[in-house]
Design a protein around this motif. Structure first.
Motif, PDB file in Angstrom:
ATOM      1  N   LYS A 282      15.371   5.970  15.736  1.00 30.53           N
ATOM      2  CA  LYS A 282      14.976   6.676  14.144  1.00 30.53           C
ATOM      3  C   LYS A 282      12.805   6.386  14.257  1.00 30.53           C
ATOM      4  O   LYS A 282      12.877   4.718  14.544  1.00 30.53           O
ATOM      5  N   ARG A 283      12.674   7.174  14.004  1.00 27.56           N
ATOM      6  CA  ARG A 283      11.072   6.996  13.943  1.00 27.56           C
ATOM      7  C   ARG A 283      10.485   7.485  12.789  1.00 27.56           C
ATOM      8  O   ARG A 283      10.427   8.921  13.122  1.00 27.56           O
ATOM      9  N   GLN A 284      10.262   7.224  11.827  1.00 28.58           N
ATOM     10  CA  GLN A 284       9.369   7.891  10.925  1.00 28.58           C
ATOM     11  C   GLN A 284       8.115   8.084  10.518  1.00 28.58           C
ATOM     12  O   GLN A 284       6.545   7.585  11.537  1.00 28.58           O
ATOM     13  N   GLN A 285       7.851   8.767  10.745  1.00 32.95           N
ATOM     14  CA  GLN A 285       6.332   9.555  10.198  1.00 32.95           C
ATOM     15  C   GLN A 285       5.988  10.135   8.722  1.00 32.95           C
ATOM     16  O   GLN A 285       7.358  10.874   8.428  1.00 32.95           O
ATOM     17  N   LYS A 286       4.839  10.159   8.676  1.00 31.65           N
ATOM     18  CA  LYS A 286       4.616  10.272   7.373  1.00 31.65           C
ATOM     19  C   LYS A 286       3.278  11.910   6.987  1.00 31.65           C
ATOM     20  O   LYS A 286       2.524  11.613   7.539  1.00 31.65           O
ATOM     21  N   ILE A 287       3.552  12.527   6.562  1.00 28.21           N
ATOM     22  CA  ILE A 287       1.977  13.312   5.959  1.00 28.21           C
ATOM     23  C   ILE A 287       2.076  13.361   4.337  1.00 28.21           C
ATOM     24  O   ILE A 287       3.178  13.936   3.595  1.00 28.21           O
ATOM     25  N   THR A 288       0.798  13.400   3.903  1.00 30.60           N
ATOM     26  CA  THR A 288       0.262  13.485   2.315  1.00 30.60           C
ATOM     27  C   THR A 288       0.061  14.764   2.063  1.00 30.60           C
ATOM     28  O   THR A 288      -0.968  15.210   2.600  1.00 30.60           O
ATOM     29  N   ILE A 289       0.529  14.865   1.613  1.00 34.36           N
ATOM     30  CA  ILE A 289      -0.179  16.623   1.206  1.00 34.36           C
ATOM     31  C   ILE A 289      -0.493  16.702  -0.389  1.00 34.36           C
ATOM     32  O   ILE A 289       0.269  16.215  -1.658  1.00 34.36           O
ATOM     33  N   LEU A 290      -1.696  16.853  -0.680  1.00 41.08           N
ATOM     34  CA  LEU A 290      -2.728  16.505  -1.600  1.00 41.08           C
ATOM     35  C   LEU A 290      -3.197  18.247  -2.293  1.00 41.08           C
ATOM     36  O   LEU A 290      -3.028  18.859  -1.465  1.00 41.08           O
ATOM     37  N   HIS A 291      -3.251  18.744  -3.601  1.00 38.40           N
ATOM     38  CA  HIS A 291      -3.549  20.147  -3.816  1.00 38.40           C
ATOM     39  C   HIS A 291      -4.121  20.246  -4.837  1.00 38.40           C
ATOM     40  O   HIS A 291      -3.039  19.525  -6.056  1.00 38.40           O
ATOM     41  N   THR A 292      -4.492  20.871  -4.999  1.00 40.90           N
ATOM     42  CA  THR A 292      -5.223  22.040  -6.534  1.00 40.90           C
ATOM     43  C   THR A 292      -4.634  23.133  -6.629  1.00 40.90           C
ATOM     44  O   THR A 292      -4.435  23.619  -5.474  1.00 40.90           O
TER      45      THR A 292
END
Lengths: 305, 247
Positions: free
Chosen positions: A27-37
């Motif tokens: 199990k290997r977690q990756q994370k991407i944060t999406i910010l938006h306007t």
């Protein structure tokens, strides 16, 4: 196949090998944060303190403080905008979009799409402001071949964050009846749903994108536009997130919709004027079921508007 | 050939042998841009733009007794804007021999075009720019009786729009209109004071397209509002009074 491309693949492969061995394929977690306007509408300064609806709220300077705080905490961030950057304060009347684009460039926006009001200065006005934008405009269903914007927008893009490939494209609203013809000239509008499906398929099957995001200026309400985001969500597949605009809809948290294949697709929109910053963090792991990705919590915060 | 083979091998191992991680979950947190957030140093880049803008836009041109907000079906801000546009447009129509019969002329705007509220207290030039940022021009269009029926249907769909010198009945069982003080609804031509944007079919006002008559005053609607505030100085409250009527 040239040598440079080979080295590129080899380098990518080596990075993969290191990652693989360090996690042993488990199990290997990756994370991407999406910010938006969306629909920021030239709101450079906060609303005045005596504003009847939004006293003292918004402002690009504070938005930048918030974005930098998140960037300091998160490794992989994408910052996106769903259009209507122009029009709404005298900043646009006086400077034609220059300061809006400069500020978005300073905030390191990765991409935006065009809203109907981004045509308010005509194609010439947009082209004139464009040198101040250090980020691409993703327009998949507007064809500018016969206009002075030819070659100045981008059809879709792939962003590489960690091991993840994130495909992003943009769809805009029908201009006829909404924008005076003299402003959009020979811009050709194509069916956004058909185009969205074609691009999403390409990003998924040809490029192997792990996450596919559609920047949409179609709006959330069928009253405003029949081809609205819920219809786009229901009639396509392979899109994970629709970042909406146009209808100025304030959402506390993303709406979960089912796509044509019965799989989950999110729609998120944060009102207008930069009153809010949208944020979604996506997590990836070996055991995740791409058809049934879960929500681990959202929304509890206050919503303006 | 050597490179082609090498690339293929890399793909074999890392493409199919080692699949990418799957999207498994998400968290979401849409957050307000509050006044408690500190200003960023970037503000110094805005400052010269701001100073020049303020020099032009900070002039106080009048006062509002109350805040005026826009909403369907009928609202103080909509009534204010429609009344001001009607006053100017009707005067223009009378002076230019277009029509001086108040039972045949009314104004029609759209809520989508009123971009902010008018706040209680002083009104600056910049406030009117924010209310009406577009360079829309005041026009007068002559439309036939059947187009008035299309307008009624449109108003039902849109749940109202700002009008002045007219009343529209919009309930499912009863629909109709009255222009001006007298109830005469069988004229051949009605004169609509509106913007060039709406006259061109903007906001789906297709009934205004291809009118029987058309006059472009060349006056910006924003300038009409600015002139009115400067002239009147104090803007009162504009209560809803049944311009959009649902019996």
């Amino acid at each position: 196949m040239n040598r440079r491309k080979f080295i590129y693949h080899l380098a990518g492969g080596t990075a993969g090998l290191i990652a693989l061995s360090s996690f042993g394929g488990g199990k290997r977690q990756q994370k991407i944060t999406i910010l938006h306007t969306n629909d920021t509408h030239s709101r450079i300064d906060p609303f005045p303190a005596d504003d009847a609806k939004f006293p003292g709220l918004a402002g690009v300077s504070r938005r930048m403080t918030l974005i930098e705080k998140i960037r300091a905490e998160e490794e992989h961030v994408l910052l996106l905008d769903a259009g209507d950057i122009f029009q709404g304060t005298p900043y646009f009347n006086l400077y034609g979009g220059e300061i809006e684009f400069k500020m978005m460039t300073a905030m390191q926006y990765d991409a935006a799409t065009m809203g109907n009001h981004d045509f308010d200065g005509g194609l010439e006005g947009f082209a004139k402001a464009l040198p101040f934008a250090g980020f691409p405009f993703l327009c998949s269903n507007y064809r500018f071949e016969n206009t002075l914007l030819d070659g100045k927008t981008t059809h879709h893009m792939i962003f590489y964050k960690g091991d993840l490939k994130i495909g992003v494209f943009g769809v805009g609203v029908e201009l006829s009846g909404l924008v005076p013809e003299k402003l959009y000239g020979d811009t050709v509008y194509l069916d956004p749903i058909k185009v969205a499906q074609t691009v999403a398929d390409e990003l998924k099957y040809e490029h192997g994108c792990d996450l596919i995001i559609c920047l949409s200026h179609l709006g959330h309400k069928p009253k405003l536009n029949k081809m609205c985001d819920p219809v786009l969500a229901a009639e396509t597949e392979n899109i994970n997130l629709i970042i909406g605009g146009h209808s100025h809809t304030f959402m506390e948290k993303p709406e979960e919709h089912k796509n044509k294949a019965g799989k989950k697709v999110l729609i998120n929109q944060v009102g207008w004027a930069g009153l809010m910053l949208g944020r979604i963090d996506f997590y990836f792991d070996k055991e995740g079921n791409p058809n049934e990705w879960a929500c681990y919590g959202s929304g509890k915060n206050e919503v303006v508007g | 050939m050597k490179f082609r083979w090498g690339t293929g091998l890399v793909f074999l191992i890392f493409g199919s042998g080692c699949s990418n991680p799957n999207l498994s979950s998400y968290t979401a947190f849409n957050q307000p841009v509050k006044s408690t957030l500190a200003d960023h140093a970037i503000d110094s880049v805005i400052q010269p733009y701001r100073e020049k803008m303020m020099a032009e836009m900070a002039e106080v041109i009048g006062y509002a007794d109350s805040s005026l907000l826009a909403y369907t079906p009928e609202s103080p801000l909509g009534n204010f804007a429609a009344d001001v546009v009607f006053e100017t447009g009707f005067q223009y129509a009378a002076e230019n021999g277009i029509c001086s019969d108040s039972n045949a002329v009314f104004s029609l705007l759209n809520f989508g075009g009123l971009r902010t509220s008018v706040n209680k207290g002083s009104i600056t030039l910049g406030d009117i720019y924010e209310l009406m940022p577009f360079d829309n021009v005041l026009v007068i269009v002559g439309i036939t009786r059947d187009k008035m029926d299309s307008l009624v249907t449109y108003l039902v769909t849109m749940k109202g729009q700002p009008v002045s010198n007219a009343q529209f009945t919009l309930s499912p069982s009863q629909q109709g209109f009255q222009v001006g003080p007298q109830n005469v609804s069988d004229r051949e031509v009605y004169y609509v004071i509106t913007s060039d944007y709406l006259a061109g079919g903007g906001d789906k006002m297709n009934f205004l397209k291809d009118p029987v008559q058309f006059w472009n005053t060349g006056i910006l609607i924003r300038d009409v509002l600015i002139a009115y505030v400067k002239k009147e100085k104090v803007i009162p409250y504009y209560p809803a009074e049944g311009r959009m009527y649902f019996p």
